[in-house]
Enzyme design. Structure first.
Site, PDB file in Angstrom:
ATOM      1  N   LYS A   1       0.819  -1.217   0.000  1.00  0.00           N
ATOM      2  CA  LYS A   1       0.000   0.000   0.000  1.00  0.00           C
ATOM      3  C   LYS A   1       0.853   1.267   0.000  1.00  0.00           C
ATOM      4  CE  LYS A   1      -4.199  -2.107   1.730  1.00  0.00           C
ATOM      5  NZ  LYS A   1      -3.726  -3.535   1.825  1.00  0.00           N
TER       6      LYS A   1
HETATM    7  C1  PLP Z   1      -4.378  -4.600   1.209  1.00  0.00           C
HETATM    8  C2  PLP Z   1      -3.614  -5.870   1.085  1.00  0.00           C
HETATM    9  C3  PLP Z   1      -3.999  -6.888   0.182  1.00  0.00           C
HETATM   10  C4  PLP Z   1      -5.246  -6.794  -0.669  1.00  0.00           C
HETATM   11  O1  PLP Z   1      -5.144  -5.837  -1.681  1.00  0.00           O
HETATM   12  P1  PLP Z   1      -6.454  -5.342  -2.463  1.00  0.00           P
HETATM   13  O2  PLP Z   1      -5.994  -4.194  -3.272  1.00  0.00           O
HETATM   14  O3  PLP Z   1      -7.433  -4.922  -1.388  1.00  0.00           O
HETATM   15  O4  PLP Z   1      -6.960  -6.477  -3.265  1.00  0.00           O
HETATM   16  C5  PLP Z   1      -3.190  -8.014   0.084  1.00  0.00           C
HETATM   17  N1  PLP Z   1      -2.083  -8.165   0.847  1.00  0.00           N
HETATM   18  C6  PLP Z   1      -1.696  -7.207   1.738  1.00  0.00           C
HETATM   19  C7  PLP Z   1      -0.491  -7.456   2.568  1.00  0.00           C
HETATM   20  C8  PLP Z   1      -2.437  -6.033   1.888  1.00  0.00           C
HETATM   21  O5  PLP Z   1      -2.051  -5.106   2.780  1.00  0.00           O
END
Ligand code: PLP
Length: 472
Positions: free
Chosen positions: A113
């Site tokens: 993120k």
């Molecule tokens: C947010 C997250 C996901 C999922 O991603 P999306 O964009 O919501 O599909 C997967 N793995 C980790 C470690 C995350 O923080």
């Protein structure tokens, strides 16, 4: 480039108009009115670029209301080796033949993120400064999103973050990451309740339109278009690292929850990036795998949403999924409205299994899916450690397990690494009998002084807190 809503509102809006927005006024999500096409000559030219320059090229196709020199300065300031750990920013690591992990988790909070949120922080500061405005970001987190938002916004002019989290329920590492921030514009609110209580509070405050306007309340959740756009870049970067010529195709497997990450892959593919398949990997919360297998999208109730050892994928519905369905249905906003507004609220599900377009999901748009469980996660973490000496996190393990099931012939497969193992140390310990390695900058963070205010699960008290601090 203009943006329109997935639910039929075709009012054209520019990038900076939607930058600070969540949903479109009709309840839909924003998408560009058309996907810019990247031809082979352009892709070849991009092979020589560093990550920030590549990001500038791609973002320029979608952003025409920030002067080029300013946009370039913003991406250069965002994607540095200092912040993301390497010059490559998203280096590939080879496992067995033709299978790579793409490292997206070496940013400030050790999850993918950061890739988008770090850019968002700089874009917000720039745009708010231009307008002479302030923004108070209110959010709810069970871990990854909140810390990525706080590390992106800390110290930024014009922005404050009020982040609610369930008191005592995040891992000690996650609590330390968030609560040790000392910047005055970051406010941690530990709510005496569970994650759903935090989300309900955020919803209640946002639904009070007077309050929202008066105190400039905004969000940074995964439906924000700028976040999704920032993620498109690393699909290009992964492809360019894994190939020598544009004749080659690669597939991506993406550990998925809210469908934001893989939706960025869909956008890259729509732009002409030679992607064979986009493989959705879910954990036990398999609403997306079920859709791609059956054509039925069935939202889960809270009680049917499992708490798993890949918690950032524990979702009951996938908030970005509507963007893909809009394209799947030939961009028919009226139909999207009838599925997502009417059918989902009446029946909690919709069913397009009998329609010809459902076959397009794989045949035309390249989607495949698979699912992984706690036992699969442990086995994959052990196997990867034993064979390659590489420790992977639980979400990446879900991706790797599903990727191996979906490999075809000699098509290269890239699995997106979405977090580092230290964030989910208890499960790594269960799999390997030892703690994962901790990056030096996080040594001893649990002992740092904490800045957090504990509040009851009460909307008025959260509002009072915001009022008291919104103009500091
Ligand atoms: C947010 C997250 C996901 C999922 O991603 P999306 O964009 O919501 O599909 C997967 N793995 C980790 C470690 C995350 O923080």
């Amino acid at each position: 480039m203009k943006y329109i809503s997935t639910r039929g509102d075709a009012t054209p809006r520019s990038f900076c108009e939607i930058l600070l927005e969540g949903l479109a006024p009709d309840g839909g999500l924003y998408l560009p009115e058309a996907y810019p096409q990247v031809d082979a000559a352009t892709l070849t030219r991009w092979r020589g670029l560093g990550y920030a320059e590549l990001a500038f090229e791609i973002l320029s196709l979608y952003i025409d209301d920030i002067p080029a020199a300013d946009l370039q300065a913003l991406v250069r300031k965002t994607y540095t080796a200092e912040v993301f750990g390497t010059e490559a920013i998203v280096p590939l690591r080879g496992l067995e033949d033709g299978l790579y992990l793409e490292a997206l988790s070496n940013g400030p909070t050790l999850a993918f993120k950061d890739m988008a949120m770090q850019l968002l922080g700089n874009l917000f500061e720039y745009e708010l400064g231009r307008r002479g405005e302030q923004l108070n970001i209110l959010g709810a987190t069970s871990g990854d999103t909140g810390s990525a938002a706080e590390y992106a916004m800390k110290g930024k002019q014009g922005v404050r973050v009020f982040m609610t989290s369930p008191h005592g329920r995040m891992s000690p590492f996650q609590q330390a990451q968030m609560f040790s921030l000392q910047e005055a514009n970051i406010h941690n609110l530990a709510i005496e309740g569970v994650f759903d209580d935090c989300q309900d509070i955020v919803k209640a405050v946002s639904n009070d339109l007077d309050f929202k306007r008066r105190y400039k309340i905004g969000t940074v959740n995964s439906i924000n278009w700028a976040r999704l756009l920032a993620q498109v870049v690393y699909y290009f970067a992964g492809y360019l690292q894994a190939t020598q010529s544009n004749e080659q195709r690669v597939s991506f497997t993406v550990p998925s929850g809210n469908f934001g990450n893989i939706c960025a892959g869909h956008v890259a593919r729509m732009m002409g990036l030679p992607i064979a398949h986009l493989v959705v990997a879910t954990n036990e919360n398999d609403v997306l795998d079920e859709f791609f297998r059956t054509g039925i999208y069935r939202v889960r109730a809270g009680a049917d949403t499992h708490e798993t050892s890949s918690p950032s994928m524990d979702i009951s519905k996938a908030s970005n999924f509507e963007r893909f369905v809009f394209d799947l249905l030939g961009r028919d906003g009226v139909r999207v409205q009838s599925l997502f507004k009417e059918a989902l609220s009446a029946d909690g599900q919709f069913d397009i299994s009998g329609e010809a377009v459902f076959r397009d999901a794989s045949a035309k748009f390249g989607f495949q899916s698979g699912k992984s469980t706690h036992a699969d996660r442990l086995a994959t973490i052990r196997d990867t450690d034993a064979r390659f000496g590489v420790t992977i996190d639980t979400h990446t393990a879900d991706g790797l397990k599903v990727a191996r099931e979906r490999r075809e012939g000699d098509v290269t497969m890239i699995v997106l690494e979405t977090a580092l193992p230290i964030k989910f140390a208890a499960t790594i310990e269960e799999a390997l009998g030892r703690q994962p390695e901790r990056p030096a900058k996080f040594e001893g963070i649990e002992a740092l002084p904490k800045r957090v205010t504990v509040l009851p699960a009460d909307v008025q008290q959260v509002k009072d807190y915001i009022v008291a601090h919104a103009r500091d």
